[in-house]
Design a protein around this motif. Structure first.
Motif, mmCIF file in Angstrom:
data_model
loop_
_atom_site.group_PDB
_atom_site.id
_atom_site.type_symbol
_atom_site.label_atom_id
_atom_site.label_comp_id
_atom_site.label_asym_id
_atom_site.label_seq_id
_atom_site.Cartn_x
_atom_site.Cartn_y
_atom_site.Cartn_z
ATOM 1 N N LYS A 231 0.940 -1.476 0.118
ATOM 2 C CA LYS A 231 0.198 -0.444 0.281
ATOM 3 C C LYS A 231 0.669 1.244 0.061
ATOM 4 O O LYS A 231 0.882 2.642 -0.791
ATOM 5 N N ARG A 232 1.975 1.710 0.531
ATOM 6 C CA ARG A 232 2.474 2.405 1.168
ATOM 7 C C ARG A 232 2.942 2.831 -0.109
ATOM 8 O O ARG A 232 3.483 3.920 -0.945
ATOM 9 N N LEU A 233 3.816 1.335 -1.207
ATOM 10 C CA LEU A 233 5.086 2.105 -2.100
ATOM 11 C C LEU A 233 4.026 2.161 -3.381
ATOM 12 O O LEU A 233 4.771 2.647 -3.909
ATOM 13 N N THR A 234 2.979 1.912 -3.125
ATOM 14 C CA THR A 234 2.403 2.140 -4.201
ATOM 15 C C THR A 234 1.625 3.845 -4.329
ATOM 16 O O THR A 234 1.871 4.098 -5.232
ATOM 17 N N GLU A 235 1.365 3.711 -3.046
ATOM 18 C CA GLU A 235 0.737 5.315 -2.900
ATOM 19 C C GLU A 235 2.458 6.419 -2.783
ATOM 20 O O GLU A 235 2.240 7.683 -4.083
ATOM 21 N N ALA A 236 3.204 5.768 -2.743
ATOM 22 C CA ALA A 236 4.507 6.194 -2.878
ATOM 23 C C ALA A 236 4.961 6.698 -4.626
ATOM 24 O O ALA A 236 4.808 8.080 -5.273
ATOM 25 N N MET A 237 4.442 5.530 -5.283
ATOM 26 C CA MET A 237 5.041 6.262 -6.634
ATOM 27 C C MET A 237 3.937 7.080 -7.595
ATOM 28 O O MET A 237 4.053 7.396 -8.277
ATOM 29 N N GLN A 238 2.633 6.384 -6.856
ATOM 30 C CA GLN A 238 1.140 7.516 -7.237
ATOM 31 C C GLN A 238 1.729 8.734 -6.787
ATOM 32 O O GLN A 238 1.214 9.748 -7.588
ATOM 33 N N VAL A 239 2.410 9.092 -5.593
ATOM 34 C CA VAL A 239 1.593 10.484 -5.284
ATOM 35 C C VAL A 239 3.200 11.329 -5.274
ATOM 36 O O VAL A 239 3.106 12.403 -5.564
ATOM 37 N N ALA A 240 4.074 10.364 -4.944
ATOM 38 C CA ALA A 240 5.704 11.642 -5.116
ATOM 39 C C ALA A 240 6.386 11.500 -6.276
ATOM 40 O O ALA A 240 6.426 10.346 -7.386
ATOM 41 N N PRO A 241 6.150 12.276 -6.836
ATOM 42 C CA PRO A 241 6.706 12.326 -8.518
ATOM 43 C C PRO A 241 8.052 11.954 -8.208
ATOM 44 O O PRO A 241 9.403 12.710 -8.496
ATOM 45 N N GLY B 92 24.689 -4.550 -3.053
ATOM 46 C CA GLY B 92 25.775 -4.288 -3.281
ATOM 47 C C GLY B 92 26.737 -6.129 -2.580
ATOM 48 O O GLY B 92 26.806 -6.633 -3.548
ATOM 49 N N MET B 93 26.136 -6.673 -1.512
ATOM 50 C CA MET B 93 26.031 -7.658 -1.605
ATOM 51 C C MET B 93 25.624 -9.145 -1.861
ATOM 52 O O MET B 93 26.260 -9.877 -2.156
ATOM 53 N N PHE B 94 24.825 -8.717 -3.048
ATOM 54 C CA PHE B 94 24.341 -9.443 -3.842
ATOM 55 C C PHE B 94 24.740 -8.946 -4.933
ATOM 56 O O PHE B 94 24.039 -9.457 -6.116
ATOM 57 N N GLY B 95 25.719 -8.654 -5.102
ATOM 58 C CA GLY B 95 26.110 -8.733 -6.915
ATOM 59 C C GLY B 95 26.216 -7.589 -7.349
ATOM 60 O O GLY B 95 26.215 -7.726 -9.030
ATOM 61 N N ILE B 96 24.728 -7.256 -7.167
ATOM 62 C CA ILE B 96 24.046 -5.875 -8.148
ATOM 63 C C ILE B 96 25.009 -4.566 -8.087
ATOM 64 O O ILE B 96 24.591 -4.351 -7.629
ATOM 65 N N LYS B 97 24.918 -4.721 -9.683
ATOM 66 C CA LYS B 97 25.339 -3.570 -9.419
ATOM 67 C C LYS B 97 24.973 -1.494 -9.613
ATOM 68 O O LYS B 97 25.382 -0.822 -9.219
ATOM 69 N N HIS B 98 23.849 -1.982 -10.281
ATOM 70 C CA HIS B 98 23.053 -0.897 -10.727
ATOM 71 C C HIS B 98 21.839 -0.988 -10.093
ATOM 72 O O HIS B 98 21.089 -2.485 -11.301
ATOM 73 N N PHE B 99 20.913 -0.513 -9.261
ATOM 74 C CA PHE B 99 19.852 -0.360 -9.055
ATOM 75 C C PHE B 99 18.339 1.256 -9.696
ATOM 76 O O PHE B 99 19.627 2.141 -8.601
ATOM 77 N N THR B 100 17.745 1.244 -9.173
ATOM 78 C CA THR B 100 16.519 2.563 -8.664
ATOM 79 C C THR B 100 15.862 1.714 -7.495
ATOM 80 O O THR B 100 15.342 0.654 -7.586
ATOM 81 N N ALA B 101 15.913 2.293 -5.672
ATOM 82 C CA ALA B 101 14.836 2.269 -5.009
ATOM 83 C C ALA B 101 13.442 3.380 -5.045
ATOM 84 O O ALA B 101 13.623 4.314 -5.734
ATOM 85 N N VAL B 102 12.884 2.331 -4.715
ATOM 86 C CA VAL B 102 11.409 3.004 -4.351
ATOM 87 C C VAL B 102 11.231 4.025 -2.799
ATOM 88 O O VAL B 102 11.385 3.668 -2.032
ATOM 89 N N ILE B 103 11.298 5.340 -3.067
ATOM 90 C CA ILE B 103 11.450 6.401 -2.351
ATOM 91 C C ILE B 103 10.227 5.715 -0.856
ATOM 92 O O ILE B 103 8.472 5.484 -1.057
ATOM 93 N N ASN B 104 10.447 5.796 0.660
ATOM 94 C CA ASN B 104 9.470 5.262 1.503
ATOM 95 C C ASN B 104 8.847 6.090 2.339
ATOM 96 O O ASN B 104 9.199 7.330 3.549
ATOM 97 N N PRO B 105 7.932 7.177 2.196
ATOM 98 C CA PRO B 105 7.269 8.014 2.797
ATOM 99 C C PRO B 105 6.872 8.466 3.854
ATOM 100 O O PRO B 105 7.220 7.137 4.490
ATOM 101 N N PRO B 106 7.412 9.294 4.399
ATOM 102 C CA PRO B 106 7.460 10.700 3.942
ATOM 103 C C PRO B 106 8.819 10.842 3.746
ATOM 104 O O PRO B 106 8.479 12.598 3.240
ATOM 105 N N GLN B 107 9.622 10.119 3.279
ATOM 106 C CA GLN B 107 11.009 11.262 3.089
ATOM 107 C C GLN B 107 10.773 11.230 1.985
ATOM 108 O O GLN B 107 10.278 11.051 1.055
#
Length: 465
Positions: free
Chosen positions: A248-258, A389-404
């Motif tokens: 719920k929170r991360l869906t709202e984050a993507m819909q509300v926070a540009p 990084g501990m999983f060998g991931i080189k690059h990714f993007t993360a979803v903001i955690n409201p209200p941050q």
């Protein structure tokens, strides 16, 4: 007079909780400070203490009951001189005891913050602080609408007039379920979309256009998803409270926070050399264990804290009608656990030493996996760090955690060939991507923040002064 024990609010945004276990039984004597019950939220299990003395006369909600609304009656305590066998709830508590399935109305409750971080709501019969009345409209206090941030967001998206909605939260506060009920019943005026319709468009066009958009936002139903697959090809896993909240929170984050994203490559050679030197210099405890063992993530947390202080305009969050700018850096750190994650917050990360940050994170991580973090330890924060990084991931993007207002996605450090002084050279490089809330950070401000972070990572001696 009898005391009604209500479902406590263990965090500002909590609306429901699970009554995991009663630690007292009917007929037991209760004194202030006694632990009455264990309440499970989506994130943790909390012990809740009593603030009144008496006899636990009646348990209304059995242990193991899920999704009990905040401020619902869960037990009755008989005060001194009262007969526990005959005492009954009255006032708001009586209505709830008779009709427990009805939506909870606004209750007048005194909140007690216990040393353990839990809150237990107790309702004295016929008492209402400040003259508050259960079920009062949210606008009954001087015309000011008192509502939770989530309720405000939903009302704004759905065009609901909050002043016409009766609140069922503490002191008549409008919460999510009140807005949902108003939408379903049509009891509050639904406003027209913000954008003006073309002059030639019929009056009904905005409402007709809104329907499919709303359906699309809600996604497919369970039965619709099942319809894509053959029976027996899958097993159904019920959602627990944590997964529901994350969704719920991360869906709202993507819909509300540009969101927008900024990526940099950071050279790690100097940091890795300093880390090795500091770890070798760590003293030992009496049992021979090192006093600290620094990880790259500890340097990242410290660098992010100092970067926020060097770019104070970025050390802020969005608060609907204003921006809150902070005096210190509060950096959350994503900790993966079975079925979800916690984001405990390192307070004043700019002021703490690397060894202090390291030891705090070890403690937080251990208690997060045991679901023993207190709400105040994972709520708030201005930004967060998510390190894969501990999983060998080189690059990714993360979803903001409201209200941050931002989150830093950190990839693995790896050897790469770069050009230095006109010649190829092999260096260790880490890719980091900053997700920014465009309501708080514009492109140039976000670039200034991640550039400050990069400078501190590549010149790590600055983290020691």
């Amino acid at each position: 007079m009898p005391v009604n024990v209500l479902m406590p609010a263990l965090s500002p945004t909590m609306e429901k909780g699970n009554l995991a276990k009663w630690l007292k039984k009917e007929g037991d004597a209760v004194k202030s400070g006694d632990v009455l019950a264990e309440i499970e939220t989506d994130k943790a299990t909390m012990e809740v203490e009593a603030i009144d003395e008496g006899i636990l006369a009646k348990i209304i909600v059995a242990e193991g009951t899920a999704d009990v609304p905040v401020n619902d009656l869960i037990a009755i305590i008989a005060s001194e001189g009262e007969d526990p066998a005959t005492v009954q709830a009255s006032g708001n508590g009586a209505a709830k005891a008779e009709a427990p399935k009805e939506p909870a109305k606004a209750d007048t409750a005194a909140q007690n913050t216990t040393p353990g971080g839990g809150h237990m709501s107790h309702e004295r019969v016929n008492e209402a602080p400040d003259g508050a009345k259960p079920g009062a409209s949210a606008a009954s206090s001087g015309g000011r609408v008192v509502a939770s941030p989530l309720a405000k967001r939903i009302a704004k998206l759905e065009g609901i007039d909050l002043s016409a909605v009766s609140g069922s939260g503490p002191q008549g506060r409008v919460i999510e379920r009140d807005v949902r009920a108003a939408i379903a019943s049509g009891s509050a005026k639904v406003g027209a979309p913000k954008a003006a319709a073309p002059a030639s468009a019929p009056a009904a066009a905005p409402a007709q256009a809104a329907a499919p958009a709303k359906a699309a936002a809600q996604g497919l139903t369970t039965d619709q998803v099942r319809g894509f697959y053959q029976k027996g090809a899958y097993e159904e896993v019920p959602l627990d409270g944590m997964r529901k909240t994350i969704a719920k929170r991360l869906t709202e984050a993507m819909q509300v926070a540009p969101h927008f994203y900024l990526t940099v490559d950071c050279e790690l050679d100097a940091l890795m050399a300093l880390r090795e030197q500091l770890n070798k210099s760590a003293g030992s405890t009496k049992d021979g264990k090192p006093l600290f063992k620094l990880s790259v993530n500890d340097f990242v947390i410290k660098a992010m804290g100092l970067a926020l202080m060097r770019v104070p305009a970025a050390n802020a969050v969005w608060a609907e009608d204003r921006i809150l700018r902070f005096n210190n850096a509060e950096v959350g750190v994503a900790v993966a656990i079975d079925g979800g994650l916690f984001t405990p917050v390192i307070r004043k990360a700019d002021q703490k030493t690397l060894s202090t940050i390291s030891n705090e994170m070890k403690d937080f991580a251990g208690r997060a996996r045991a679901k023993k973090l207190k709400p105040e330890e994972y709520q708030g924060g201005v930004t967060s760090v998510s390190n894969l990084g501990m999983f060998g991931i080189k690059h990714f993007t993360a979803v903001i955690n409201p209200p941050q207002s931002s989150i830093l996605a950190v990839g693995a450090g790896e050897k790469r060939v770069v050009v230095k002084d006109g010649a190829p050279a092999v260096v260790q490089v880490m890719t980091a991507t900053l997700s920014c809330d465009h309501r708080v950070l514009d492109g140039a401000l976000g670039a200034e923040l991640i550039s400050a972070f990069k400078g501190l990572i590549e010149n790590p001696m600055g983290l020691l002064v």
